[in-house]
Design an enzyme around this catalytic site. Structure first.
Site, PDB file in Angstrom:
ATOM      1  N   TYR A  78      12.911  73.456  68.863  1.00 34.06           N
ATOM      2  CA  TYR A  78      12.818  74.912  68.690  1.00 34.06           C
ATOM      3  C   TYR A  78      12.676  75.553  70.077  1.00 34.06           C
ATOM      4  CZ  TYR A  78      10.617  79.321  67.003  1.00 34.06           C
ATOM      5  OH  TYR A  78      10.281  80.641  66.752  1.00 34.06           O
TER       6      TYR A  78
ATOM      7  N   LYS B 292      16.947  74.945  66.918  1.00 29.81           N
ATOM      8  CA  LYS B 292      16.778  76.366  66.607  1.00 29.81           C
ATOM      9  C   LYS B 292      16.738  77.066  67.950  1.00 29.81           C
ATOM     10  CE  LYS B 292      13.217  79.561  64.663  1.00 29.81           C
ATOM     11  NZ  LYS B 292      13.854  80.727  65.215  1.00 29.81           N
TER      12      LYS B 292
END
Lengths: 307, 307, 307, 307
Positions: free
Chosen positions: D144, D174
């Site tokens: 992330y 992400k």
């Protein structure tokens, strides 16, 4: 021949505003009275012209020459030092201004780092400074470090490495930054004939503790009288007394910053406090709202009259 | 009842490393010898545990409790002050740690600004601090300002406005920043029973000039003996002597920074200089290359032996 | 009278390098062949002269005039568009250059934000732009947004508010930033006769998706032929094909950046790829190590030959 | 055994808010209705729990476990994907949460970079991620990337180098940043079974052009229905139609940002638009002024109803 190493720069140097007419043209007529004001009311005997406070980057090369010449001429016999800032984005322009400064009898030149194409190494920065200095080899040369404005964060200690071999006229730094580790190392490792002039007026006392030789700043235009006391107190070992004056100045500047302190506000403040007519700033700096200047003037008197 | 206002914190406070085993687990066995070392070899009588140097953010809440308790217990009767840092991203965890600090007899607690969701106003930050402080209302409370790490740049002077009404136990600031205008204004406007502890070891002298009461830092673990001399010299008016020591420390740190100074390097340096076995750091901090630590140790001896 | 709203700028515009002699003086002789190269080898029919790639800030005002005039004269009848960048720190210089651009028959002017004194509001910035534009009221005017270099982060959508009332000749933006929300809002809210020219070559495809009308960039000097294919593919709905070309360009630029990609490297790369003799850059930009340029050339051929 | 490479993640994933009671305690009762709302009203079939929007850093480890478990249990048979974010400052806590996620039947885990001690190299960051992943070797693992919050700017393309050898369960990123050159290179160089989920809702269209497989964001909680149309339009080659929806969303977000858009405002907006009772945020996030939320709701309806 390199300049004499004997006349070491110390004490307060005012970074002068550039006088404009109300229409925004250079106004040489105010320069004489300005110099007298600095001497008589502030006890300031050195000036740094065409710097940040002087809006040099907003001037044409021709205007910078006219101004430098007039400051030098009118300061002769009155002031101890006229340092002319000749830094420019364009190396050609900077060399032109350096050569001109030598011709008009400036006492020294200073150059900030170019900041459109930002030098990424001390080497690249030194090369640029060396080129400018070569156009005025007999004038003491100062590097003007102002990273918050230029975005050039090369540590000054790295710039100083071997600099006198490249620039025999090198004599010091106007250090307008708050990294006192970098500042301390410059002071610590340098020959005694160099001067370290600190440029963040709001924390001059800290730099004096670290060994600053003097100071160049805009507030010395109107608060030089107080800062002279600060310096004297510090030298005589009265740190608490010096700190008291520094705190007053911080109170004033903090107040001004909440109102949007910039060169425009600063200039209007000088107009009000000195009675001189230095005019408005030039775009992109916008004029200071009148009410703001008056509030800061009031604060000035409040801060420095009470005690 | 708010804590007594009489015992004002001054002098040097070591921000302690967290001892780990070679496998990276908490190693309480080193804490006793560590305390003795600080007292006997460094002349340091205060500690700040579970702070940045102590890798608190890399510890679990349970580990922080065990460590805090052990430090407090072993320091009893030996050290003047154990300040436990209880700051966390999670307010719940921070309150839990604050309450625990009160139970185990800590002398004070400190809290840094949360820095995932960064408070954008002094109000929001004070609300967070107030909530934590409420869990240990009888312990002196210090705000820990370290903007370069947290990215929370709310001026401390704004945080201090009205803070004692919200946090009756408020007693000062660990100020790990280089904005000495902000620092000066904190000192200038604050009641005498608050303490301002400076946290940038490389420019402590500057903060002393500005009125710092003391200092909290990682280098006091192994260079406290030298900094004690710096502070004494400053107090007795020998600024040049104090500056000389400060310059030595800058030389050392500058050298270390070129080799990538971080908590891992710093911890290994402490291991080498103290003879303690504090182990490696924990990920995401990576261990220091052995050769680097030795070079810095050598520099340490070179800097502080010559004179 | 404001310029016609009919000739909307689209497609690729090369931000030209300034040809220097090996000694670093302006070399007009290369301009003719340069224009031919762009047309014949790259399929590029618009140029942006004296911009960042053209090292305008390192030139004197006199040099900028000579260059602008020569580019305009030699481009006549050959190129569709010559946009002359006239931005300067000094408003006086910028106005002088704008007036000059009108005299020499430039098709349009562009101005970047001044960046020593950085405008802090859209109002202040618009006032500066308006003053410059007033010196060439009949030339289409473009705002040149390049925040990573100028440090001026005023959202462009704010600059555009009411701008055509202040600057009737306003026709668009050279947007050299990666905030595509700001970019999208500019495109979304603007009249159809304005042009949004994207300036980050490495992610042009993303800006096309957001509605960019065209592009101005340095890599179109030597990779315009590939980017023309990218634009065509995008227009015809072949996003995957366009993406493939964009990825090749990213691979090339990423490789170059690891070798220290700057205007000096870029210029040397152009020399190698085009066979033109554009000379070295001027200080503070330092010349590119020869070996680096060759490696990037090799990568260029590797990336764009394989498929 | 590494997870199957077959189930590639695509489409919209809502980064869920954490439901609190009015007193600020975790409120599991709202999770069931929340899931139904996402499916029925927004057409969203994937969730990312305990992320930034879920205020994970403000939760205790125990709270994160209870929440993750409840989301997984209630999502079973209803949602396609529950990704549990297990990132923490403390590696020990992160491993604990990763192991727990595996036990409770999460579909995948995600980890952001630690950001107190910021990894300075891809190696250091990968080592941290590898350690976390090792605690749940059978769950697909996503990195992330959210540099504006963490301050960790290691290019993702560098993190991806050799990552599947260290983390066999690695399945994608992400990517909550706006550097589309970095994004493009990740997409370009990666195996087809990895997913690149874009996290800046305000410019999703740009990332789709660059090859994004899907998106994770907070606005998909209440505007997923519109973004589903955007994605469909893009896939079918109707870029102009997709752009129109993107511009609407930019208009909404720009309006919200002027009112101080943060997780607190966002949560209140979700409360108003969904009719769910997700409660206030937790300190250091402060609750949204009621009037602000209503203004943004009104804007939402204005933007998405007209047309």
């Amino acid at each position: 021949m390199a300049p004499s190493a004997e006349k070491k720069l110390t004490g307060l140097v005012a970074a002068t505003f550039t006088p404009f007419t109300p229409q925004g043209e250079v106004n040489l007529a105010e320069i004489g009275p300005y110099i007298d004001y600095l001497i008589e009311k502030q006890g300031v005997h050195g000036i740094f012209v065409n710097g940040t406070t002087g809006e040099s980057m907003s001037l044409t090369v021709a205007e910078r020459k006219i101004l430098a010449e007039d400051w030098c001429q009118k300061a002769r016999g009155k002031l101890d030092q006229v340092i002319v800032h000749v830094g420019c984005m364009s190396l050609k322009d900077a060399k032109e201004l350096a050569g001109h400064a030598a011709q008009i009898g400036a006492d020294a030149i200073a150059v900030m780092a170019p900041f459109f194409f930002k030098p990424r190494t001390a080497d690249a920065l030194r090369s640029f400074l060396q080129e400018v200095a070569s156009a005025a080899p007999n004038l003491p040369f100062y590097y003007y470090h102002i990273p918050a404005v230029t975005g050039v964060n090369v540590p000054v200690r790295d710039v100083l490495e071997g600099v006198e071999e490249l620039i025999p006229s090198f004599r010091g730094v106007k250090f307008s930054g708050i990294d006192l580790m970098d500042f301390g190392q410059c002071v610590s490792d340098s020959p005694p004939h160099w001067s370290f002039l600190y440029g963040m007026d709001e924390q001059l006392l800290a730099a004096l503790a670290m060994g600053a030789d003097g100071a160049v700043g805009s507030t010395y235009n109107y608060a030089g009288c107080h800062f002279n006391k600060l310096i004297s107190a510090f030298k005589e070992g009265h740190v608490v007394q010096a700190r008291k004056i520094q705190f007053k100045m911080q109170e004033l500047l903090s107040y001004a910053m909440k109102l949007g302190f910039d060169v425009g506000v600063n200039k209007q403040l000088m107009n009000e406090l000195s009675g001189l007519s230095l005019g408005p700033p030039r775009l992109p700096v916008t004029p200071c709202p009148f009410a703001h200047a008056l509030l800061i003037v009031k604060k000035y008197h409040h801060v420095f009259t009470d005690s």
